[in-house]
Design a protein around this motif. Structure first.
Motif, short mmCIF file in Angstrom:
data_model
loop_
_atom_site.label_atom_id
_atom_site.label_comp_id
_atom_site.label_asym_id
_atom_site.label_seq_id
_atom_site.Cartn_x
_atom_site.Cartn_y
_atom_site.Cartn_z
N LEU A 70 0.82 -1.21 0.00
CA LEU A 70 0.00 0.00 0.00
C LEU A 70 0.86 1.25 0.00
N SER A 71 1.99 1.22 0.72
CA SER A 71 2.84 2.40 0.82
C SER A 71 3.45 2.80 -0.51
N ARG A 72 3.59 1.83 -1.43
CA ARG A 72 4.18 2.17 -2.73
C ARG A 72 3.17 2.06 -3.88
N ALA A 73 1.91 1.82 -3.55
CA ALA A 73 0.89 1.70 -4.58
C ALA A 73 0.54 3.05 -5.17
N LYS A 74 0.16 3.04 -6.43
CA LYS A 74 -0.31 4.25 -7.08
C LYS A 74 -1.75 4.51 -6.64
N LEU A 75 -1.99 5.69 -6.08
CA LEU A 75 -3.30 6.02 -5.57
C LEU A 75 -3.94 7.11 -6.43
N VAL A 76 -5.25 7.06 -6.53
CA VAL A 76 -6.00 8.07 -7.28
C VAL A 76 -7.15 8.54 -6.41
N HIS A 77 -7.66 9.73 -6.70
CA HIS A 77 -8.82 10.25 -5.98
C HIS A 77 -10.06 10.06 -6.85
N ARG A 78 -10.95 9.25 -6.33
CA ARG A 78 -12.16 8.93 -7.10
C ARG A 78 -13.32 8.69 -6.15
N PRO A 79 -14.54 8.79 -6.67
CA PRO A 79 -15.69 8.35 -5.86
C PRO A 79 -15.61 6.85 -5.63
#
Length: 399
Positions: free
Chosen positions: A233-242
């Motif tokens: 999780l610490s290196r995962a690519k995160l996005v802001h979405r509903p």
């Protein structure tokens, strides 16, 4: 028929986080084609009714899952909430159990995606047939499997889950365990390497304690999995979405709205499978009503809701390859309801629904050689299904 599992683990249910006991089994070869790489076919086999002793140690679950394993499917068996030592208790609505099954499907789909499953001599540019994800179950497990939403609906809930949710945790656990499998040593000349799947011993992650003596305990292994999930999780690519959680209740789904969350990003190319269904001794009729009041009424049984002919796209059981097998002496089945249901689904235009009645068999397949008939029918269906998709030039969408 089943060997020791490649790995035993737990998953949080997308319904409420209840921990589910799971076992994963790797095949040793592809169906009907010894020496070829595993082609990605996978199956979930659900157990019978927990309050009556149903769990993944059930004898029929063992035969069905073992047969699928032998013909080349990667197989996961699991316990519904309240089964054996699993947490929680069986519901009266089946909705939590459906969510339990969905949780296992989400894990299996991403586990298969992250496995290093092609042999070193496979041509990377060759198009690969879409693998099959077979949703199977025995007795109550069969009823739950047949009542699941379309596979694309299920997988959509895992595509971009909000972090720190059950869906995200399931995805990360799948990635961790697959990477652990991929990292196991295998010499170029070993059978494991030639099959395209790197197999371990009795445990896929047969780790040792830090002192190098003895296998790690279940609690220690769970702790390591949680640590690895945190690292991923610490290196995962995160996005802001509903984000909308799995609809455990209308209130829960309504609360989510369109609020933005930090979410895991979609995997490149997405997750795609061909759906298929296998139901062994589904208790269609009065016993289904006794087991759960609401499940029977919401099950995709066309005669239960409307007296008209059905088209294949009315239900995934007709629009995808489906086999229902049951005994002619099964006291848990209403045969008038079963025959009406199977007739309507099998006669629908474009239907891929098939059913087999084994005349001498009862619900527990203990009469004479009926257990071997069950094994042979399941094996033939699974092999034909895998071979058909391996030879097909098309890649249909999972539904």
């Amino acid at each position: 028929m089943l060997p020791q599992p490649s790995v035993s683990f737990t998953l949080p249910s997308v319904h409420d986080g209840t921990e589910l006991d799971c076992r994963l089994f790797h095949p040793s070869t592809g169906p009907s084609h010894p020496g070829l790489p595993w082609s990605g076919h996978a199956a979930v086999v659900a157990p019978p009714y927990a309050p009556l002793g149903g769990c993944y140690n059930d004898a029929i679950v063992d035969v069905v899952a073992g047969t699928l394993l032998q013909v080349g499917y990667l197989v996961v068996t699991f316990n519904f909430r309240g089964a054996a030592s699993s947490a929680g208790r069986t519901s009266w609505t089946s909705k939590p159990e459906q969510a339990d099954y969905v949780s296992v499907i989400g894990f299996l789909a991403y586990y298969v995606h992250h496995l290093d499953r092609l042999s070193s001599n496979a041509h990377e540019m060759d198009p690969r047939p879409l693998p099959t994800l077979l949703m199977a179950g025995y007795s109550y497990g069969a009823i739950v499997a047949m009542n699941l939403p379309h596979l694309d609906t299920i997988l959509a809930h895992f595509a971009t889950p909000a972090i720190h949710t059950a869906e995200a945790d399931i995805r990360l656990r799948a990635e961790h365990l697959a990477e652990a499998h991929n990292s196991l040593p295998a010499s170029p000349g070993s059978p494991q390497r030639s099959l395209g799947v790197r197999l371990g011993g009795d445990e896929v992650i047969s780790e040792r304690n830090h002192d190098g003596h003895g296998p790690v305990s279940d609690s220690h292994r769970e702790e390591r999995i949680r640590e690895s999930v945190g690292h991923l999780l610490s290196r995962a690519k995160l996005v802001h979405r509903p984000y909308r959680r799995w609809p455990s209740s209308q209130e829960a789904a309504a609360d989510d709205g369109d609020e933005m969350h930090q979410c895991l990003d979609e995997v490149p190319g997405g997750i795609r499978f061909q759906s298929a269904y296998l139901a062994v001794s589904p208790p269609v009729g009065i016993m289904a009503r006794l087991i759960t009041f609401s499940l029977f009424n919401h099950l995709s049984l066309p005669w239960a809701r409307r007296p008209r002919a059905v088209a294949a796209d009315d239900t995934p059981l007709a629009s995808n390859p489906t086999l229902v097998i049951y005994g002619g002496q099964d006291g848990f089945i209403s045969y008038s309801k079963m025959r009406e249901w199977t007739y309507q689904l099998s006669s629908a235009s474009g239907s891929q629904f098939h059913h087999v009645e084994v005349t001498e068999a009862g619900h527990f397949w203990a009469e004479g050689d009926t257990i071997y008939e069950l094994r042979d029918v399941v094996g033939a269906f699974a092999t034909e299904l895998a071979d058909y998709h391996a030879e097909s030039n098309s890649t249909p969408q999972g539904t």
